[in-house]
Design a protein around this motif. Structure first.
Motif, short mmCIF file in Angstrom:
data_model
loop_
_atom_site.label_atom_id
_atom_site.label_comp_id
_atom_site.label_asym_id
_atom_site.label_seq_id
_atom_site.Cartn_x
_atom_site.Cartn_y
_atom_site.Cartn_z
N LEU A 169 0.87 -1.17 0.00
CA LEU A 169 0.00 0.00 0.00
C LEU A 169 0.90 1.22 0.00
N THR A 170 0.80 2.03 -1.05
CA THR A 170 1.62 3.22 -1.17
C THR A 170 0.74 4.45 -1.00
N ILE A 171 1.18 5.37 -0.18
CA ILE A 171 0.45 6.62 0.04
C ILE A 171 1.41 7.74 -0.35
N TYR A 172 0.97 8.57 -1.29
CA TYR A 172 1.87 9.62 -1.72
C TYR A 172 1.13 10.87 -2.17
N ASN A 173 1.87 11.94 -2.21
CA ASN A 173 1.36 13.24 -2.63
C ASN A 173 2.00 13.58 -3.96
N ASP A 174 1.19 13.64 -5.01
CA ASP A 174 1.70 13.96 -6.35
C ASP A 174 1.59 15.45 -6.66
N ASN A 175 1.41 16.26 -5.62
CA ASN A 175 1.30 17.72 -5.72
C ASN A 175 0.03 18.21 -6.40
N SER A 176 -0.96 17.35 -6.58
CA SER A 176 -2.25 17.82 -7.08
C SER A 176 -3.19 17.98 -5.90
N LEU A 177 -4.15 18.86 -6.02
CA LEU A 177 -5.11 19.10 -4.96
C LEU A 177 -6.15 17.98 -4.95
N LYS A 178 -6.35 17.33 -3.82
CA LYS A 178 -7.32 16.25 -3.69
C LYS A 178 -8.61 16.83 -3.12
N ASN A 179 -9.75 16.39 -3.62
CA ASN A 179 -11.03 16.86 -3.09
C ASN A 179 -11.60 15.92 -2.04
N ASN A 180 -10.98 14.77 -1.84
CA ASN A 180 -11.44 13.77 -0.87
C ASN A 180 -12.88 13.34 -1.10
N ASN A 181 -13.33 13.38 -2.35
CA ASN A 181 -14.61 12.81 -2.77
C ASN A 181 -14.32 11.51 -3.51
N ASN A 182 -13.68 10.60 -2.83
CA ASN A 182 -13.24 9.35 -3.46
C ASN A 182 -14.43 8.41 -3.63
N GLN A 183 -15.11 8.55 -4.76
CA GLN A 183 -16.34 7.80 -4.99
C GLN A 183 -16.17 6.66 -5.99
N ASN A 184 -14.99 6.49 -6.56
CA ASN A 184 -14.83 5.50 -7.61
C ASN A 184 -13.90 4.36 -7.25
N ILE A 185 -13.44 4.31 -6.03
CA ILE A 185 -12.54 3.25 -5.61
C ILE A 185 -12.81 2.92 -4.15
N CYS A 186 -12.58 1.69 -3.81
CA CYS A 186 -12.65 1.27 -2.42
C CYS A 186 -11.56 0.24 -2.19
N LEU A 187 -11.24 0.00 -0.95
CA LEU A 187 -10.33 -1.06 -0.57
C LEU A 187 -11.11 -2.07 0.25
N ALA A 188 -10.81 -3.33 0.07
CA ALA A 188 -11.48 -4.39 0.83
C ALA A 188 -10.40 -5.28 1.45
N PHE A 189 -10.59 -5.60 2.72
CA PHE A 189 -9.66 -6.46 3.45
C PHE A 189 -10.43 -7.65 4.00
N THR A 190 -9.84 -8.83 3.90
CA THR A 190 -10.38 -10.02 4.56
C THR A 190 -9.67 -10.13 5.90
N VAL A 191 -10.45 -10.21 6.98
CA VAL A 191 -9.90 -10.26 8.33
C VAL A 191 -10.43 -11.51 9.03
N ASN A 192 -9.80 -11.86 10.14
CA ASN A 192 -10.25 -13.03 10.89
C ASN A 192 -11.60 -12.82 11.56
N ASP A 193 -11.81 -11.62 12.12
CA ASP A 193 -13.04 -11.35 12.87
C ASP A 193 -13.45 -9.89 12.68
N VAL A 194 -14.48 -9.66 11.90
CA VAL A 194 -14.95 -8.31 11.61
C VAL A 194 -15.33 -7.58 12.90
N ASP A 195 -15.94 -8.28 13.83
CA ASP A 195 -16.38 -7.62 15.07
C ASP A 195 -15.20 -7.12 15.90
N ASP A 196 -14.12 -7.88 15.96
CA ASP A 196 -12.91 -7.41 16.66
C ASP A 196 -12.35 -6.17 15.98
N GLU A 197 -12.30 -6.20 14.65
CA GLU A 197 -11.78 -5.05 13.90
C GLU A 197 -12.68 -3.83 14.07
N TYR A 198 -13.98 -4.06 14.11
CA TYR A 198 -14.93 -2.97 14.32
C TYR A 198 -14.63 -2.23 15.62
#
Length: 115
Positions: A45-74
């Motif tokens: 997972l790479t997090i970077y700033n490409d010097n463009s202004l982000k609007n934080n309206n990220n409506q076209n992508i999501c990340l999904a993780f498989t975990v052992n116990d959703v309730d523990d993670e919650y």
């Protein structure tokens, strides 16, 4: 062919990286404000700033993780103060899912499979 990494663009690399380091339980030893790489098992997972202004309206992508116990993670996520979209819910196909926003408003899904 394999996907080499998932990248998130952010105006706040340190803040978003710190969230994912806490969420994933990983210390990448970096506090770089332009680019950070967080490796979990074989996925990067790479997090970077490409010097463009982000609007934080990220409506076209999501990340999904498989975990052992959703309730523990919650419960861990509540302690991190995240905004929950959907609390843990058991699906008819046997998965238990939940969703939330990361600090940049990316939609994140967690799932576990009921045994």
């Amino acid at each position: 062919m394999k996907i080499g990494e998932v990248g998130l663009l952010s105006n706040n690399v340190v803040g978003l990286s710190n969230f994912y380091k806490s969420f994933l339980g990983i210390d990448n030893g970096s506090n770089d404000s332009i680019h950070q790489t967080i490796i979990a098992e074989e996925t990067m997972l790479t997090i970077y700033n490409d010097n463009s202004l982000k609007n934080n309206n990220n409506q076209n992508i999501c990340l999904a993780f498989t975990v052992n116990d959703v309730d523990d993670e919650y419960n861990k996520l509540l302690n991190l103060g995240v905004e929950i979209i959907e609390k843990p819910t058991t699906r008819p196909w046997g998965a238990r899912n939940m969703s939330f926003y990361d600090p940049d408003k990316n939609v994140i899904y967690l799932r576990s499979f009921i045994k």
